[in-house]
Design a protein around this motif. Structure first.
Motif, PDB file in Angstrom:
ATOM      1  N   ALA A   1     -14.290 -12.789   5.196  1.00  0.00           N
ATOM      2  CA  ALA A   1     -15.594 -13.401   5.463  1.00  0.00           C
ATOM      3  C   ALA A   1     -16.401 -12.548   6.447  1.00  0.00           C
ATOM      4  CB  ALA A   1     -15.403 -14.813   6.006  1.00  0.00           C
ATOM      5  N   ARG A   2     -15.737 -12.038   7.504  1.00  0.00           N
ATOM      6  CA  ARG A   2     -16.448 -11.207   8.486  1.00  0.00           C
ATOM      7  C   ARG A   2     -16.901  -9.893   7.871  1.00  0.00           C
ATOM      8  NH1 ARG A   2     -12.038 -12.575  11.661  1.00  0.00           N
ATOM      9  NH2 ARG A   2     -11.318 -10.402  11.796  1.00  0.00           N
ATOM     10  N   LEU A   3     -16.007  -9.248   7.116  1.00  0.00           N
ATOM     11  CA  LEU A   3     -16.367  -7.984   6.480  1.00  0.00           C
ATOM     12  C   LEU A   3     -17.532  -8.179   5.510  1.00  0.00           C
ATOM     13  CD1 LEU A   3     -12.817  -6.511   5.752  1.00  0.00           C
ATOM     14  CD2 LEU A   3     -14.512  -5.564   7.323  1.00  0.00           C
ATOM     15  N   THR A   4     -17.492  -9.279   4.785  1.00  0.00           N
ATOM     16  CA  THR A   4     -18.562  -9.564   3.833  1.00  0.00           C
ATOM     17  C   THR A   4     -19.887  -9.762   4.539  1.00  0.00           C
ATOM     18  OG1 THR A   4     -17.004 -10.574   2.280  1.00  0.00           O
ATOM     19  CG2 THR A   4     -19.339 -11.127   2.020  1.00  0.00           C
ATOM     20  N   ARG A   5     -19.907 -10.560   5.598  1.00  0.00           N
ATOM     21  CA  ARG A   5     -21.156 -10.798   6.342  1.00  0.00           C
ATOM     22  C   ARG A   5     -21.714  -9.489   6.897  1.00  0.00           C
ATOM     23  NH1 ARG A   5     -18.402 -15.455   8.255  1.00  0.00           N
ATOM     24  NH2 ARG A   5     -17.824 -14.354  10.168  1.00  0.00           N
ATOM     25  N   THR A   6     -20.831  -8.657   7.415  1.00  0.00           N
ATOM     26  CA  THR A   6     -21.274  -7.402   8.020  1.00  0.00           C
ATOM     27  C   THR A   6     -21.884  -6.462   6.991  1.00  0.00           C
ATOM     28  OG1 THR A   6     -19.611  -7.520   9.774  1.00  0.00           O
ATOM     29  CG2 THR A   6     -20.529  -5.345   9.288  1.00  0.00           C
ATOM     30  N   HIS A   7     -21.200  -6.256   5.888  1.00  0.00           N
ATOM     31  CA  HIS A   7     -21.611  -5.225   4.947  1.00  0.00           C
ATOM     32  C   HIS A   7     -22.568  -5.715   3.868  1.00  0.00           C
ATOM     33  CE1 HIS A   7     -18.946  -2.523   6.984  1.00  0.00           C
ATOM     34  NE2 HIS A   7     -17.928  -3.361   6.825  1.00  0.00           N
ATOM     35  N   GLU A   8     -22.747  -7.029   3.749  1.00  0.00           N
ATOM     36  CA  GLU A   8     -23.743  -7.566   2.821  1.00  0.00           C
ATOM     37  C   GLU A   8     -25.071  -7.846   3.517  1.00  0.00           C
ATOM     38  OE1 GLU A   8     -23.881  -8.478  -0.550  1.00  0.00           O
ATOM     39  OE2 GLU A   8     -22.043  -7.322  -0.850  1.00  0.00           O
ATOM     40  N   ALA A   9     -25.084  -7.731   4.847  1.00  0.00           N
ATOM     41  CA  ALA A   9     -26.277  -8.113   5.612  1.00  0.00           C
ATOM     42  C   ALA A   9     -27.524  -7.341   5.204  1.00  0.00           C
ATOM     43  CB  ALA A   9     -26.016  -7.926   7.109  1.00  0.00           C
ATOM     44  N   SER A  10     -27.370  -6.098   4.771  1.00  0.00           N
ATOM     45  CA  SER A  10     -28.530  -5.279   4.426  1.00  0.00           C
ATOM     46  C   SER A  10     -29.010  -5.496   2.988  1.00  0.00           C
ATOM     47  CB  SER A  10     -28.195  -3.792   4.611  1.00  0.00           C
ATOM     48  OG  SER A  10     -27.117  -3.405   3.772  1.00  0.00           O
TER      49      SER A  10
ATOM     50  N   TRP B   1     -24.198 -11.232  -0.937  1.00  0.00           N
ATOM     51  CA  TRP B   1     -23.143 -11.967  -1.622  1.00  0.00           C
ATOM     52  C   TRP B   1     -22.327 -12.742  -0.604  1.00  0.00           C
ATOM     53  CZ3 TRP B   1     -17.789 -11.980  -1.351  1.00  0.00           C
ATOM     54  CH2 TRP B   1     -17.107 -12.600  -2.407  1.00  0.00           C
ATOM     55  N   LYS B   2     -21.912 -13.947  -0.957  1.00  0.00           N
ATOM     56  CA  LYS B   2     -21.074 -14.781  -0.099  1.00  0.00           C
ATOM     57  C   LYS B   2     -19.830 -15.175  -0.891  1.00  0.00           C
ATOM     58  CE  LYS B   2     -24.181 -17.967   0.367  1.00  0.00           C
ATOM     59  NZ  LYS B   2     -25.198 -17.360  -0.518  1.00  0.00           N
ATOM     60  N   MET B   3     -18.763 -15.440  -0.135  1.00  0.00           N
ATOM     61  CA  MET B   3     -17.520 -15.840  -0.795  1.00  0.00           C
ATOM     62  C   MET B   3     -17.712 -17.093  -1.636  1.00  0.00           C
ATOM     63  SD  MET B   3     -14.786 -15.048   2.267  1.00  0.00           S
ATOM     64  CE  MET B   3     -13.354 -15.589   1.340  1.00  0.00           C
ATOM     65  N   THR B   4     -18.619 -17.967  -1.208  1.00  0.00           N
ATOM     66  CA  THR B   4     -18.863 -19.210  -1.946  1.00  0.00           C
ATOM     67  C   THR B   4     -19.634 -18.973  -3.245  1.00  0.00           C
ATOM     68  OG1 THR B   4     -20.806 -19.564  -0.535  1.00  0.00           O
ATOM     69  CG2 THR B   4     -18.766 -20.693   0.088  1.00  0.00           C
ATOM     70  N   ASP B   5     -20.093 -17.733  -3.471  1.00  0.00           N
ATOM     71  CA  ASP B   5     -20.768 -17.430  -4.735  1.00  0.00           C
ATOM     72  C   ASP B   5     -19.781 -17.403  -5.904  1.00  0.00           C
ATOM     73  OD1 ASP B   5     -23.143 -17.226  -3.403  1.00  0.00           O
ATOM     74  OD2 ASP B   5     -23.217 -15.044  -3.380  1.00  0.00           O
ATOM     75  N   SER B   6     -18.502 -17.241  -5.589  1.00  0.00           N
ATOM     76  CA  SER B   6     -17.466 -17.238  -6.630  1.00  0.00           C
ATOM     77  C   SER B   6     -16.696 -18.552  -6.593  1.00  0.00           C
ATOM     78  CB  SER B   6     -16.501 -16.071  -6.417  1.00  0.00           C
ATOM     79  OG  SER B   6     -17.169 -14.833  -6.560  1.00  0.00           O
ATOM     80  N   ALA B   7     -16.077 -18.859  -7.701  1.00  0.00           N
ATOM     81  CA  ALA B   7     -15.297 -20.098  -7.774  1.00  0.00           C
ATOM     82  C   ALA B   7     -14.161 -20.061  -6.755  1.00  0.00           C
ATOM     83  CB  ALA B   7     -14.731 -20.263  -9.185  1.00  0.00           C
TER      84      ALA B   7
END
Length: 220
Positions: free
Chosen positions: A128-137, A142-148
């Motif tokens: 979750a942290r890696l996703t927030r950091t690298h998707e911020a731009s 994309w968020k983890m909740t975008d997938s089932a």
């Protein structure tokens, strides 16, 4: 790592910044199967431990997490740009013909002790942290909740967490600091013209600081 005095960067805050800006590290281990190297994106928590803590994950199929034991010493290398330097870019070369090619770069070596974190809560928080950091731009992050949820659960079960408590940081920033200011400026400008802005910009920034210090030291 061999670090001449003029290339040494001992400040933790500078090294932490370089790691955060260049999070893909090379994890070197020496486990039961011998030497190994894995390229892994890390999440740095600079405020944890004495020198910071690195958090990452590897595929469960990757044998590295079973090859090492908790507490083993490991090394993570972070590269923060590199560039070839031609002697023709140094103005002094055209006067004295006493320059040779070199390679400039910025690297951080993080020595530490590893702990394997094979638990779902750890890897879920890390991803979750890696996703927030690298998707911020991204325009639409994309968020983890975008997938089932069952798909994400299956993906998380396929990875294992790796935590490294940093015990020592070694930084080497090689920007031709042992050269004249005009030579640093000449090479930095040439790199920028070629699109090598990471090292070129860093060299020009260092040259400006060196010039300012020299001006302050000059007699009034």
């Amino acid at each position: 790592m061999y670090v001449p005095k003029h290339f040494d960067e001992p400040r933790p805050e500078v090294l932490h910044t370089l790691i955060a800006e260049n999070p893909l590290g090379i994890l070197f281990t020496h486990g039961k199967s011998g030497l190994d190297a894995n390229h892994i994106p890390f999440d740095l928590k600079a405020g944890e431990g004495a020198c910071g803590v690195l958090h990452a994950h590897v595929a469960r199929a990757n044998p590295v997490w079973q090859d090492v034991a908790n507490g083993d010493e490991v090394l993570v290398v972070f590269r923060a740009g590199d560039a070839y330097i031609s002697p023709t870019w140094y103005p002094s070369k055209h006067e004295f013909h006493k320059q040779v090619p070199t390679w400039n770069y910025r690297v951080v070596h993080a020595h530490g002790r590893v702990t394997i974190r094979d638990d779902e809560r750890y890897v879920r928080g890390l991803v979750a942290r890696l996703t927030r950091t690298h998707e911020a731009s991204q325009p639409h992050p994309w968020k983890m909740t975008d997938s089932a949820s069952d798909y994400i659960d299956a993906m998380l079960k396929a990875i294992v967490g790796v935590e490294i408590e940093i015990t020592r940081l070694v930084g080497k920033i090689k920007l031709s600091q042992n050269k004249e200011v005009r030579d640093i400026q000449g090479a930095g400008a040439a790199l920028n013209e070629q699109g090598e802005n990471v090292i070129g910009g860093a060299m020009l920034e260092y040259a400006a600081i060196k010039s300012a210090i020299k001006a302050d030291d000059s007699p009034a």
